[in-house]
Scaffold this motif. Structure first.
Motif, PDB file in Angstrom:
ATOM      1  N   ARG A   1     -11.586   0.123   0.598  1.00 40.15           N
ATOM      2  CA  ARG A   1     -11.421  -0.981  -0.351  1.00 40.15           C
ATOM      3  C   ARG A   1     -10.083  -0.930  -1.083  1.00 40.15           C
ATOM      4  N   GLY A   2      -9.545   0.268  -1.287  1.00 39.17           N
ATOM      5  CA  GLY A   2      -8.268   0.390  -1.982  1.00 39.17           C
ATOM      6  C   GLY A   2      -7.136  -0.339  -1.297  1.00 39.17           C
ATOM      7  N   VAL A   3      -7.246  -0.493   0.034  1.00 38.63           N
ATOM      8  CA  VAL A   3      -6.273  -1.278   0.799  1.00 38.63           C
ATOM      9  C   VAL A   3      -6.800  -2.681   1.055  1.00 38.63           C
ATOM     10  N   LEU A   4      -8.057  -2.774   1.499  1.00 39.39           N
ATOM     11  CA  LEU A   4      -8.598  -4.052   1.968  1.00 39.39           C
ATOM     12  C   LEU A   4      -8.712  -5.099   0.864  1.00 39.39           C
ATOM     13  N   ARG A   5      -8.804  -4.676  -0.391  1.00 38.71           N
ATOM     14  CA  ARG A   5      -8.938  -5.652  -1.476  1.00 38.71           C
ATOM     15  C   ARG A   5      -7.676  -6.496  -1.654  1.00 38.71           C
ATOM     16  N   TYR A   6      -6.579  -6.099  -1.026  1.00 38.63           N
ATOM     17  CA  TYR A   6      -5.344  -6.867  -1.126  1.00 38.63           C
ATOM     18  C   TYR A   6      -5.256  -7.957  -0.063  1.00 38.63           C
ATOM     19  N   GLY A   7      -6.248  -8.040   0.825  1.00 41.22           N
ATOM     20  CA  GLY A   7      -6.282  -9.119   1.799  1.00 41.22           C
ATOM     21  C   GLY A   7      -6.866 -10.375   1.198  1.00 41.22           C
ATOM     22  N   PRO A   8      -6.759 -11.475   1.924  1.00 45.21           N
ATOM     23  CA  PRO A   8      -6.257 -11.596   3.293  1.00 45.21           C
ATOM     24  C   PRO A   8      -4.737 -11.703   3.413  1.00 45.21           C
ATOM     25  N   ASP A   9      -4.024 -11.490   2.337  1.00 45.82           N
ATOM     26  CA  ASP A   9      -2.568 -11.590   2.392  1.00 45.82           C
ATOM     27  C   ASP A   9      -1.996 -10.436   3.220  1.00 45.82           C
ATOM     28  N   ILE A  10      -1.268 -10.777   4.277  1.00 44.41           N
ATOM     29  CA  ILE A  10      -0.716  -9.767   5.175  1.00 44.41           C
ATOM     30  C   ILE A  10       0.223  -8.830   4.425  1.00 44.41           C
ATOM     31  N   ALA A  11       1.123  -9.398   3.634  1.00 44.26           N
ATOM     32  CA  ALA A  11       2.080  -8.581   2.889  1.00 44.26           C
ATOM     33  C   ALA A  11       1.366  -7.678   1.890  1.00 44.26           C
ATOM     34  N   GLY A  12       0.296  -8.188   1.273  1.00 40.91           N
ATOM     35  CA  GLY A  12      -0.463  -7.386   0.326  1.00 40.91           C
ATOM     36  C   GLY A  12      -1.115  -6.186   0.991  1.00 40.91           C
ATOM     37  N   LEU A  13      -1.701  -6.389   2.161  1.00 46.75           N
ATOM     38  CA  LEU A  13      -2.322  -5.294   2.906  1.00 46.75           C
ATOM     39  C   LEU A  13      -1.281  -4.244   3.303  1.00 46.75           C
ATOM     40  N   ARG A  14      -0.156  -4.721   3.811  1.00 49.00           N
ATOM     41  CA  ARG A  14       0.885  -3.776   4.233  1.00 49.00           C
ATOM     42  C   ARG A  14       1.439  -2.993   3.052  1.00 49.00           C
ATOM     43  N   GLY A  15       1.650  -3.679   1.943  1.00 53.16           N
ATOM     44  CA  GLY A  15       2.175  -3.000   0.767  1.00 53.16           C
ATOM     45  C   GLY A  15       1.228  -1.942   0.245  1.00 53.16           C
ATOM     46  N   ALA A  16      -0.065  -2.256   0.216  1.00 49.33           N
ATOM     47  CA  ALA A  16      -1.051  -1.289  -0.270  1.00 49.33           C
ATOM     48  C   ALA A  16      -1.105  -0.066   0.634  1.00 49.33           C
ATOM     49  N   ALA A  17      -1.099  -0.286   1.948  1.00 44.62           N
ATOM     50  CA  ALA A  17      -1.132   0.835   2.890  1.00 44.62           C
ATOM     51  C   ALA A  17       0.114   1.703   2.746  1.00 44.62           C
ATOM     52  N   GLU A  18       1.252   1.086   2.580  1.00 40.59           N
ATOM     53  CA  GLU A  18       2.497   1.847   2.411  1.00 40.59           C
ATOM     54  C   GLU A  18       2.470   2.670   1.137  1.00 40.59           C
ATOM     55  N   ARG A  19       1.943   2.097   0.052  1.00 45.39           N
ATOM     56  CA  ARG A  19       1.883   2.838  -1.211  1.00 45.39           C
ATOM     57  C   ARG A  19       0.984   4.058  -1.089  1.00 45.39           C
ATOM     58  N   PHE A  20      -0.189   3.882  -0.495  1.00 49.63           N
ATOM     59  CA  PHE A  20      -1.089   5.018  -0.337  1.00 49.63           C
ATOM     60  C   PHE A  20      -0.465   6.084   0.560  1.00 49.63           C
TER      61      PHE A  20
END
Length: 281
Positions: free
Chosen positions: A251-270
């Motif tokens: 959820r820490g990553v997936l909650r930033y969807g469905p925005d593609i950039a949001g998902l990528r940014g969250a994954a990169e931060r983690f």
């Protein structure tokens, strides 16, 4: 034909190249709703396709939770099959979170479903339960070795109910969890750069110094993000074994969807935070 490269070696390479992060794919109803998707097969397809499109090319490991696809029947399984194939084609590793555990021919059938190279659900690794006795996992261990796959065996899970089994003392004075870890260390003996048989160990458990986590295998660590653990907690929980940890965030990553950039940014931060925490350990 040469033997396939073992999962442990492929995992080490993927984490070194892409960063030490596993993203869980858990399309439960509340998350679909948060994405403004219906809780139906169309919503499942849209959710899964978006996660794959956003992250398959950059994240090292994905952990789809089979149950959230199975609940839609055969059409849900078809979505899962497609996701597994596309993730692996993009160079990511797939850990199927199905927590299978049985005996004899039934365990063999579960193994063939997820660990046979010709299966449409063939995954790089599978989560399994050892609580019918570690020896009951033998069909999965053997098929994983044959196909260059791996296992993550439930050992020290973060749910409070797990303690009544995992911390129970055997006649030899060792806990059940310690016994499971010992079996895994034996499976991985002599394997370089990393064995293929790992343990599931919750990142929320705090100090685990009373357990020997040096199994020469990966430690799948759920609990980071929504469940309360942070990347900075990893060295304190896993100690000297922290470099072998596969931290899992859902959820820490997936909650930033469905925005593609949001998902990528969250994954990169983690990934960056985990890399920094492990590097400082």
């Amino acid at each position: 034909m040469s033997a396939p490269e073992p999962f442990g070696a492929r995992l080490r390479h993927a984490m070194d190249e892409r960063g030490p992060l596993c993203v869980g794919i858990d399309p439960h109803a509340s998350l679909l709703s948060a994405w403004d998707l219906d809780d139906d097969i169309a919503g499942l397809e849209r959710f899964t396709r978006t996660v794959v499109e956003a992250l398959a090319g950059t994240v090292a490991v994905f952990k789809p939770q089979s149950a959230f696809f199975e609940r839609f029947g055969s059409r849900g399984i078809a979505v899962l099959e497609k996701a597994v194939a596309e993730l692996r084609e993009a160079g990511a590793l797939v850990v199927m979170d199905a927590k299978r555990g049985d005996i004899g021919s039934t365990m063999a059938a579960y193994a063939e479903t997820f660990l046979h190279k010709d299966s449409p659900l063939f995954s790089d690794a599978l989560t399994v339960s050892p609580y019918l006795g570690y020896g009951s996992l033998k069909p999965a261990v053997e098929l994983a070795r044959e196909n260059g796959a791996g296992l993550f065996v439930l050992a020290l899970t973060s749910n409070p109910e797990g303690a009544e089994v995992q911390h129970a003392l055997r006649e030899d004075g060792r806990t059940v969890a310690a016994t499971v870890l010992g079996h895994l260390a034996a499976e991985n003996a002599g394997q370089e750069p990393l064995g293929s048989f790992g343990a599931v160990v919750g990142a929320t458990l705090g100090d685990l110094s009373s357990y020997d986590l040096g199994i020469n295998g990966p430690l799948l660590a759920p609990g980071i993000g929504a469940q309360g653990a942070t990347p900075a907690d990893l060295p304190g929980v896993f100690g000297a074994a922290v470099r072998n940890v596969v931290p899992s965030v859902s959820r820490g990553v997936l909650r930033y969807g469905p925005d593609i950039a949001g998902l990528r940014g969250a994954a990169e931060r983690f990934a960056d935070e985990i890399r920094a925490a492990v590097g400082a350990a």
